[in-house]
Design an enzyme around this catalytic site. Structure first.
Site, mmCIF file in Angstrom:
data_model
loop_
_atom_site.group_PDB
_atom_site.id
_atom_site.type_symbol
_atom_site.label_atom_id
_atom_site.label_comp_id
_atom_site.label_asym_id
_atom_site.label_seq_id
_atom_site.Cartn_x
_atom_site.Cartn_y
_atom_site.Cartn_z
ATOM 1 N N ASP A 160 0.818 -1.219 0.000
ATOM 2 C CA ASP A 160 0.000 0.000 0.000
ATOM 3 C C ASP A 160 0.855 1.273 0.000
ATOM 4 O O ASP A 160 0.541 2.248 0.692
ATOM 5 C CB ASP A 160 -0.956 0.019 1.201
ATOM 6 C CG ASP A 160 -1.898 -1.176 1.235
ATOM 7 O OD1 ASP A 160 -2.050 -1.835 0.192
ATOM 8 O OD2 ASP A 160 -2.462 -1.459 2.300
ATOM 9 N N ASP A 181 -0.290 -4.387 -3.772
ATOM 10 C CA ASP A 181 -1.294 -3.319 -3.870
ATOM 11 C C ASP A 181 -0.652 -1.950 -3.675
ATOM 12 O O ASP A 181 -1.199 -1.088 -2.977
ATOM 13 C CB ASP A 181 -2.409 -3.526 -2.824
ATOM 14 C CG ASP A 181 -3.063 -4.890 -2.911
ATOM 15 O OD1 ASP A 181 -3.049 -5.497 -3.995
ATOM 16 O OD2 ASP A 181 -3.595 -5.362 -1.883
ATOM 17 N N ARG A 237 -5.433 -6.138 -9.039
ATOM 18 C CA ARG A 237 -6.540 -6.978 -8.600
ATOM 19 C C ARG A 237 -7.651 -6.052 -8.102
ATOM 20 O O ARG A 237 -7.390 -4.938 -7.646
ATOM 21 C CB ARG A 237 -6.095 -7.962 -7.518
ATOM 22 C CG ARG A 237 -5.486 -7.339 -6.265
ATOM 23 C CD ARG A 237 -5.112 -8.426 -5.271
ATOM 24 N NE ARG A 237 -4.570 -7.892 -4.019
ATOM 25 C CZ ARG A 237 -4.360 -8.633 -2.931
ATOM 26 N NH1 ARG A 237 -4.648 -9.939 -2.949
ATOM 27 N NH2 ARG A 237 -3.861 -8.087 -1.833
ATOM 28 N N TRP A 239 -10.110 -4.287 -5.923
ATOM 29 C CA TRP A 239 -10.531 -3.964 -4.563
ATOM 30 C C TRP A 239 -12.010 -3.593 -4.560
ATOM 31 O O TRP A 239 -12.711 -3.772 -3.575
ATOM 32 C CB TRP A 239 -9.668 -2.817 -4.035
ATOM 33 C CG TRP A 239 -9.802 -2.554 -2.570
ATOM 34 C CD1 TRP A 239 -10.465 -3.313 -1.646
ATOM 35 C CD2 TRP A 239 -9.244 -1.458 -1.843
ATOM 36 N NE1 TRP A 239 -10.353 -2.755 -0.393
ATOM 37 C CE2 TRP A 239 -9.605 -1.613 -0.494
ATOM 38 C CE3 TRP A 239 -8.472 -0.359 -2.204
ATOM 39 C CZ2 TRP A 239 -9.231 -0.700 0.505
ATOM 40 C CZ3 TRP A 239 -8.091 0.538 -1.214
ATOM 41 C CH2 TRP A 239 -8.467 0.364 0.123
#
Length: 337
Positions: A160, A181, A237, A239
């Site tokens: 993140d 991510d 991907r 979220w």
């Protein structure tokens, strides 16, 4: 501060203005004629020694452009630009020499080294890093204000790294690094000529975009970017149910796995509303023949809305560099620092 110090600061600002010329087209057509100049210098030769002190000195509900010039150094501090302080620019002269660093993990809204909650913010030539390490959420930069732009910045962490939370954002010539991510959130963002570097050694996702409804005009658009990695990764991907990510004219090394994307455990029915596409990308990782069946190889008609910065209304708010500067009037409290 003495007049001599101020004149020296103006020399550095002239250097900044020279660098800004090369980005003039990227910075839009809105002209900024004058800004208040505040200098941060750890040696004590500026107005403040800490970046947060300079931000705190800006009046609430500020309506003037404020240019915070940060001299080279490693600034170990957690920085926040609050929502009531718009129109701030924070700039170094070279990202590698101006480092803002912290070490925190946990909640994605609490762990960031640098948080932007205000609108009309600009960050230039800064390294923003969270050094906590791998295996946990550790945000380096959180952007939750509208109309924010970053030029020539390095944004570093693992999971993140960039919480591109909400609002319209623009990233130009930035280097963004992480493993899981590491570009996430639900902003409407245009990434131009950025370098995305994955530290993943398996199937770590570069993006996790959180668009939840077809009514939301959000998504991540990558234009003319470069993707590298230490081993292997996927482009993203979902979220959100309507997650939207598009790569255009982007160079992808073999670090990108053939399938391209990860379903994050979603069923085929759920994935029907995801919008993941690419157009005229190059490199060994850009081959689409083995992409997941719900990814899109866009046509020239389909890609048209993603070819310009109109998706973030950039012409309405991206502003050029100030052409003149004025000294901030220091209060009694300021002079004690």
């Amino acid at each position: 501060m003495v007049r001599g110090t101020f004149m020296m600061n103006l020399v550095f600002i002239a250097l900044y203005a020279f660098m800004a010329i090369s980005n003039s087209q990227a910075e839009g057509t809105n002209t900024s004629t004058s800004a208040i100049l505040i200098t941060v210098d750890q040696s004590g030769k500026g107005d403040y020694k800490k970046i947060q002190e300079a931000i705190d000195s800006v009046a609430s509900n500020n309506a003037e452009l404020v240019f915070i010039r940060v001299k080279p150094g490693v600034y170990e501090e957690k920085v926040m630009v609050p929502a009531d302080k718009p129109f701030i620019t924070i700039s170094g002269t070279k990202a590698a020499d101006t480092v803002i660093t912290w070490n925190d993990s946990g909640d994605i809204f609490e762990s960031p080294t640098f948080s932007v909650l205000a609108s009309d913010f600009i960050g230039r030539y800064l390294t923003i890093q969270n050094t906590y390490g791998a295996g946990v959420k550790a945000v380096a930069l959180r952007v939750s204000g509208d109309r924010a732009a970053f030029y020539g910045c390095r944004i570093l962490s693992h999971q993140d790294t960039l919480l591109d939370d909400t609002g319209r954002h623009y990233y130009n010539n930035c280097y963004i690094e992480g493993d899981v991510d590491f570009i996430c959130g639900n902003a409407a963002s245009f990434f131009e000529k950025c370098h995305l570097h994955s530290l993943s050694v398996g199937t770590g996702a570069i993006t996790a975009q959180r668009r939840m409804s077809p009514a939301e005009d959000t998504g991540f658009m990558f234009f003319g970017c470069k993707i590298t990695g230490v081993k292997t990764a996927v482009l993203g991907r979902p979220w959100g149910t309507y997650s939207r990510v598009v790569f255009v004219f982007t160079y992808m090394t073999s670090a990108i796995l053939p399938q391209g994307w990860d379903d994050w455990g979603n069923s085929a029915d759920q994935l029907r509303t995801v919008y993941y596409g690419q157009y005229k990308c190059s490199g060994r990782g850009a081959t689409t023949s083995k992409r997941v069946e719900w990814a899109r190889d866009l046509t020239s008609e389909e890609v048209e809305p993603f070819l310009t910065k109109d998706m973030i209304d950039a012409n309405a708010w991206l502003r050029s560099a100030p052409t003149s500067f004025k000294k901030k009037a220091l209060s009694a409290n300021d002079t004690k620092n």
